[in-house]
Design an enzyme around this catalytic site. Structure first.
Site, PDB file in Angstrom:
ATOM      1  N   LYS A 106       0.849  -1.274  -0.017  1.00  0.00           N
ATOM      2  CA  LYS A 106      -0.113  -0.045   0.163  1.00  0.00           C
ATOM      3  C   LYS A 106       0.712   1.095   0.066  1.00  0.00           C
ATOM      4  O   LYS A 106       0.395   2.331  -0.484  1.00  0.00           O
ATOM      5  CB  LYS A 106      -1.029   0.042   1.269  1.00  0.00           C
ATOM      6  CG  LYS A 106      -0.470  -0.428   2.312  1.00  0.00           C
ATOM      7  CD  LYS A 106      -0.817  -1.951   2.879  1.00  0.00           C
ATOM      8  CE  LYS A 106       0.075  -2.861   3.642  1.00  0.00           C
ATOM      9  NZ  LYS A 106      -0.574  -2.732   4.856  1.00  0.00           N
ATOM     10  N   VAL A 133      -5.243  -3.418   0.070  1.00  0.00           N
ATOM     11  CA  VAL A 133      -6.385  -3.126   0.905  1.00  0.00           C
ATOM     12  C   VAL A 133      -7.164  -3.884   1.465  1.00  0.00           C
ATOM     13  O   VAL A 133      -7.948  -4.880   0.686  1.00  0.00           O
ATOM     14  CB  VAL A 133      -7.262  -1.915   0.382  1.00  0.00           C
ATOM     15  CG1 VAL A 133      -8.236  -1.298   1.329  1.00  0.00           C
ATOM     16  CG2 VAL A 133      -6.422  -0.756  -0.220  1.00  0.00           C
ATOM     17  N   GLY A 135      -6.709  -7.000   3.160  1.00  0.00           N
ATOM     18  CA  GLY A 135      -6.141  -8.331   3.268  1.00  0.00           C
ATOM     19  C   GLY A 135      -7.066  -9.041   2.304  1.00  0.00           C
ATOM     20  O   GLY A 135      -6.703  -9.058   1.090  1.00  0.00           O
ATOM     21  N   GLY A 188       1.710 -11.828  12.771  1.00  0.00           N
ATOM     22  CA  GLY A 188       2.019 -11.489  11.472  1.00  0.00           C
ATOM     23  C   GLY A 188       0.885 -10.544  10.588  1.00  0.00           C
ATOM     24  O   GLY A 188       0.684 -10.318   9.585  1.00  0.00           O
ATOM     25  N   GLU A 191       2.893  -4.213  10.492  1.00  0.00           N
ATOM     26  CA  GLU A 191       4.071  -4.010   9.398  1.00  0.00           C
ATOM     27  C   GLU A 191       5.275  -4.173  10.045  1.00  0.00           C
ATOM     28  O   GLU A 191       5.505  -4.015  11.190  1.00  0.00           O
ATOM     29  CB  GLU A 191       3.796  -2.601   8.960  1.00  0.00           C
ATOM     30  CG  GLU A 191       2.554  -2.136   8.375  1.00  0.00           C
ATOM     31  CD  GLU A 191       2.284  -2.922   6.919  1.00  0.00           C
ATOM     32  OE1 GLU A 191       3.307  -2.856   6.245  1.00  0.00           O
ATOM     33  OE2 GLU A 191       1.470  -3.787   7.012  1.00  0.00           O
ATOM     34  N   ASP A 202      -0.765   3.429   8.037  1.00  0.00           N
ATOM     35  CA  ASP A 202      -1.083   2.399   7.132  1.00  0.00           C
ATOM     36  C   ASP A 202      -2.709   2.329   6.464  1.00  0.00           C
ATOM     37  O   ASP A 202      -3.078   2.271   5.421  1.00  0.00           O
ATOM     38  CB  ASP A 202      -1.117   1.011   7.768  1.00  0.00           C
ATOM     39  CG  ASP A 202      -1.391  -0.091   6.832  1.00  0.00           C
ATOM     40  OD1 ASP A 202      -0.681  -0.722   6.224  1.00  0.00           O
ATOM     41  OD2 ASP A 202      -2.706  -0.543   7.302  1.00  0.00           O
ATOM     42  N   LYS A 206      -4.035   3.172   2.654  1.00  0.00           N
ATOM     43  CA  LYS A 206      -5.269   2.176   2.235  1.00  0.00           C
ATOM     44  C   LYS A 206      -6.554   3.327   1.772  1.00  0.00           C
ATOM     45  O   LYS A 206      -7.114   3.103   0.720  1.00  0.00           O
ATOM     46  CB  LYS A 206      -5.626   1.365   3.132  1.00  0.00           C
ATOM     47  CG  LYS A 206      -4.619   0.335   3.415  1.00  0.00           C
ATOM     48  CD  LYS A 206      -5.058  -0.520   4.465  1.00  0.00           C
ATOM     49  CE  LYS A 206      -3.940  -1.705   4.889  1.00  0.00           C
ATOM     50  NZ  LYS A 206      -4.216  -2.431   6.212  1.00  0.00           N
ATOM     51  N   GLY A 303      -2.833 -10.948   7.649  1.00  0.00           N
ATOM     52  CA  GLY A 303      -2.434 -12.320   8.073  1.00  0.00           C
ATOM     53  C   GLY A 303      -2.088 -13.052   6.577  1.00  0.00           C
ATOM     54  O   GLY A 303      -2.342 -12.601   5.695  1.00  0.00           O
TER      55      GLY A 303
HETATM   56  P1  NAP Z   1       7.464  -9.431   5.905  1.00  0.00           P
HETATM   57  O1  NAP Z   1       6.804 -10.473   6.724  1.00  0.00           O
HETATM   58  O2  NAP Z   1       8.608  -8.406   6.509  1.00  0.00           O
HETATM   59  O3  NAP Z   1       8.242 -10.077   4.616  1.00  0.00           O
HETATM   60  C1  NAP Z   1       9.093  -9.547   3.753  1.00  0.00           C
HETATM   61  C2  NAP Z   1       9.786 -10.133   3.012  1.00  0.00           C
HETATM   62  O4  NAP Z   1      10.548  -9.438   1.875  1.00  0.00           O
HETATM   63  C3  NAP Z   1      11.010 -11.053   3.723  1.00  0.00           C
HETATM   64  O5  NAP Z   1      11.012 -12.148   3.071  1.00  0.00           O
HETATM   65  C4  NAP Z   1      12.233 -10.362   3.322  1.00  0.00           C
HETATM   66  O6  NAP Z   1      13.443 -11.134   3.032  1.00  0.00           O
HETATM   67  C5  NAP Z   1      11.888  -9.551   1.752  1.00  0.00           C
HETATM   68  N1  NAP Z   1      12.615  -8.412   1.795  1.00  0.00           N
HETATM   69  C6  NAP Z   1      12.351  -7.180   2.372  1.00  0.00           C
HETATM   70  N2  NAP Z   1      13.243  -6.476   1.765  1.00  0.00           N
HETATM   71  C7  NAP Z   1      13.946  -6.753   0.768  1.00  0.00           C
HETATM   72  C8  NAP Z   1      14.924  -6.585  -0.060  1.00  0.00           C
HETATM   73  N3  NAP Z   1      15.176  -4.925  -0.052  1.00  0.00           N
HETATM   74  N4  NAP Z   1      15.294  -7.291  -0.923  1.00  0.00           N
HETATM   75  C9  NAP Z   1      14.960  -8.588  -0.813  1.00  0.00           C
HETATM   76  N5  NAP Z   1      14.256  -9.108  -0.256  1.00  0.00           N
HETATM   77  C10 NAP Z   1      13.432  -8.416   0.839  1.00  0.00           C
HETATM   78  O7  NAP Z   1       6.352  -8.727   5.354  1.00  0.00           O
HETATM   79  P2  NAP Z   1       4.948  -9.072   5.162  1.00  0.00           P
HETATM   80  O8  NAP Z   1       4.287  -9.132   6.192  1.00  0.00           O
HETATM   81  O9  NAP Z   1       4.778 -10.534   4.375  1.00  0.00           O
HETATM   82  O10 NAP Z   1       4.236  -7.883   4.117  1.00  0.00           O
HETATM   83  C11 NAP Z   1       4.674  -8.029   2.662  1.00  0.00           C
HETATM   84  C12 NAP Z   1       4.122  -6.806   1.998  1.00  0.00           C
HETATM   85  O11 NAP Z   1       2.476  -7.086   2.193  1.00  0.00           O
HETATM   86  C13 NAP Z   1       4.072  -5.371   2.687  1.00  0.00           C
HETATM   87  O12 NAP Z   1       3.965  -4.264   1.587  1.00  0.00           O
HETATM   88  C14 NAP Z   1       2.784  -5.200   3.655  1.00  0.00           C
HETATM   89  O13 NAP Z   1       2.219  -4.079   3.663  1.00  0.00           O
HETATM   90  C15 NAP Z   1       1.938  -5.998   2.691  1.00  0.00           C
HETATM   91  N6  NAP Z   1       0.515  -6.930   3.462  1.00  0.00           N
HETATM   92  C16 NAP Z   1       0.951  -7.311   4.611  1.00  0.00           C
HETATM   93  C17 NAP Z   1      -0.185  -8.007   5.185  1.00  0.00           C
HETATM   94  C18 NAP Z   1      -0.017  -8.722   6.520  1.00  0.00           C
HETATM   95  O14 NAP Z   1      -0.968  -9.144   6.821  1.00  0.00           O
HETATM   96  N7  NAP Z   1       1.522  -9.126   6.831  1.00  0.00           N
HETATM   97  C19 NAP Z   1      -1.423  -7.821   4.730  1.00  0.00           C
HETATM   98  C20 NAP Z   1      -1.572  -7.147   3.503  1.00  0.00           C
HETATM   99  C21 NAP Z   1      -0.497  -6.411   3.161  1.00  0.00           C
HETATM  100  P3  NAP Z   1      14.159 -11.824   4.325  1.00  0.00           P
HETATM  101  O15 NAP Z   1      13.293 -12.945   5.033  1.00  0.00           O
HETATM  102  O16 NAP Z   1      15.412 -12.534   4.007  1.00  0.00           O
HETATM  103  O17 NAP Z   1      14.340 -10.807   5.443  1.00  0.00           O
HETATM  104  N1  HSE Z   2      -0.442  -4.084   9.038  1.00  0.00           N
HETATM  105  C1  HSE Z   2      -1.548  -4.377   8.154  1.00  0.00           C
HETATM  106  C2  HSE Z   2      -2.893  -4.260   9.036  1.00  0.00           C
HETATM  107  C3  HSE Z   2      -1.599  -5.462   7.184  1.00  0.00           C
HETATM  108  O1  HSE Z   2      -2.454  -4.569  10.226  1.00  0.00           O
HETATM  109  O2  HSE Z   2      -3.889  -4.110   8.586  1.00  0.00           O
HETATM  110  C4  HSE Z   2      -2.630  -5.700   6.355  1.00  0.00           C
HETATM  111  O3  HSE Z   2      -2.744  -4.520   5.304  1.00  0.00           O
END
Ligand code: NAP
Ligand code: HSE
Length: 434
Positions: A106, A133, A135, A188, A191, A202, A206, A303
């Site tokens: 986002k 946006v 999830g 998980g 952010e 965040d 969105k 998630g």
């Molecule tokens: P995360 O758990 O922190 O995972 C990030 C991944 O990206 C890790 O595997 C990391 O590698 C890799 N990475 C980060 N920076 C990098 C770089 N410069 N070069 C290469 N690899 C890199 O993050 P996440 O929670 O999955 O979120 C990912 C995206 O989805 C974000 O934009 C977040 O806002 C979005 N999002 C998350 C959720 C949620 O529920 N978590 C929901 C909706 C959207 P390493 O493992 O080697 O460090």
């Molecule tokens: N950190 C974000 C949240 C992940 O808690 O809503 C989903 O976009």
């Protein structure tokens, strides 16, 4: 794998591992529905030796983006790293190399969405961001396609899972803020830097994305007035509950008279409003369109698997259209409208408010305060005083609809009264009409 669509994952953290797991678990179904198998050819990470939640063959892992962007076999780049950079650069390079992109980022889409959509159009590839946006809630495609015939005038939603989880834990389980935040991180939802969740950033990202889809205008997220949940106290949660409200972090976009009211703020939601019952990491979006009328979407807003589900939907849609080479053209984003004038709420909007004052417990105090409010045309809907017998007691006021500017002026005067210890909280009350 012969004739498969080759994709690359940038990141295999919370969301990336959800995508991996769904692809493994539902492989046959996915191939059947898409018409072609989907194969992960490379996975970009920072540290190729790190232990992962899913077992990715070592030869797929790389720390070099060149292995992906320069590989002509890879048709879809799935960006799940987070943050503005290098994610923005990687997305741009992928599009310029004629690869479609799916992202859940986002931050990137709210800042550079329009530019990247136009770049993708020029390069005749797709840019999809359903996971950015809500999830797992398919809100982007719903607005873009299913509701494309509507003029939208209202979006009110709970669009941050972490803050909703924290507020639910504080309200229903009596868990303190710091513990609830740690729990959200362990699950998980948060952010990488959770201040983005709790400060409302965040949700502003969105809301900016929803605004450009629903209203055709790209508002920089930093221009959206926002307040997070760090100042919500356990006391306010309890008093709100006693008065029949639940505190939620809301994101609001309302269009009237050609202007847009945009803000992210904690609010008291009446317990009979559907948003009051949205708990934990769940999100919900309440929308009003001129044809559909009132409409609501509800589901897991954060998630691994729920967000993976949204990301997979985008990947499959692009993969299914690849052989024909002509993806669907129906899209609200075909028509941007730069003429919508924005009305920022910053101290100028109208609303109902909850105010908690800490005052000296003495006869005449309420009279003095209500006179001061009356002088600024702030009318009181209800008053509750708690905790008699102590020197300083909370006095809780709910106002009728007032101009925030006038309320601020009245409260500046009131906080100087010798009987007022502090103006402890000012929170919006969400109006039931949405
Ligand atoms: P995360 O758990 O922190 O995972 C990030 C991944 O990206 C890790 O595997 C990391 O590698 C890799 N990475 C980060 N920076 C990098 C770089 N410069 N070069 C290469 N690899 C890199 O993050 P996440 O929670 O999955 O979120 C990912 C995206 O989805 C974000 O934009 C977040 O806002 C979005 N999002 C998350 C959720 C949620 O529920 N978590 C929901 C909706 C959207 P390493 O493992 O080697 O460090
Ligand atoms: N950190 C974000 C949240 C992940 O808690 O809503 C989903 O976009």
């Amino acid at each position: 794998m012969k004739n498969s669509v080759k994709i690359a994952l940038l990141g295999i953290g919370n969301v990336g591992s959800g995508v991996w797991e769904i692809l493994e678990r539902n492989h046959d179904r996915i191939s059947k529905y898409t018409g072609v198998p989907i194969e992960v050819k490379r996975v970009l990470v920072r540290d190729v030796n790190k232990k992962r939640n899913v077992s990715v063959p070592a030869d797929l892992l790389t720390a070099s983006y060149a292995d992906i962007v320069d590989d002509p076999e890879i048709k879809i780049v799935v960006e799940l790293m987070g943050g503005l950079n290098p994610a923005y650069d990687y997305i741009k390079q992928a599009i310029e190399n004629k690869k479609s992109v799916v992202t859940a980022n986002k931050a990137v889409i709210s800042h550079y969405g329009r530019e990247l959509i136009e770049l993708a159009r020029r390069n005749q590839v797709e840019l999809r961001f359903e996971g950015s946006v809500g999830g797992g809630i398919p809100i982007i495609n719903t607005l873009n396609k299913s509701l494309a015939a509507n003029e939208i005038d209202t979006i009110v939603g709970i669009i941050n899972g972490t803050t909703n989880y924290i507020l639910t834990q504080m309200t229903n389980q009596g868990v303190d803020f710091d513990t609830a935040l740690k729990m959200a991180q362990q699950k998980g939802y948060a952010e990488a830097d959770p201040s983005s969740d709790i400060d409302g950033e965040d949700a502003a990202f969105k809301l900016s994305i929803l605004t450009f889809i629903a209203f055709g205008v790209q508002v920089p997220p930093q221009d959206i007035p926002r307040e997070g949940i760090t100042r919500i106290s356990e006391k306010d949660i309890q008093y709100a509950a006693q008065l029949g409200y639940t505190i939620k972090l809301l994101a609001t976009a309302k269009k009237h008279d050609g202007k847009l009211d945009l803000h992210v703020h904690p609010a008291l939601v009446p317990n009979n409003h559907p948003l009051a019952a949205v708990n934990d990491e769940f999100n919900a979006l309440f929308i009003k369109g001129d044809a559909i009328g009132e409409f609501m979407m509800y589901g897991k807003g954060a998630g691994s698997l729920p967000t993976g589900s949204a990301v997979m939907g985008d990947i499959m849609d692009i993969a299914a259209a690849l052989p024909a080479g002509s993806p669907s053209k129906l899209n609200r984003l075909n028509g941007f409208d730069e003429d919508v004038e924005r009305l920022k709420i910053n101290g100028e909007g109208w609303g109902e408010y909850y105010i908690r004052l800490e005052v000296v417990d003495r006869p005449g105090v309420l009279g003095k305060i209500s006179t001061a409010l009356g002088n600024y045309e702030v009318s009181i809907a209800s008053v509750v005083q708690r905790g008699r017998g102590e020197r300083i007691v909370p006095l809780i006021l709910i106002t009728h609809r007032v101009e925030k500017r006038r309320l601020n002026q009245a409260l500046e005067e009131i906080q100087e009264f010798d009987v007022v210890d502090e103006v402890a909280s000012i929170l919006r009350v969400e109006e039931c009409s949405g």
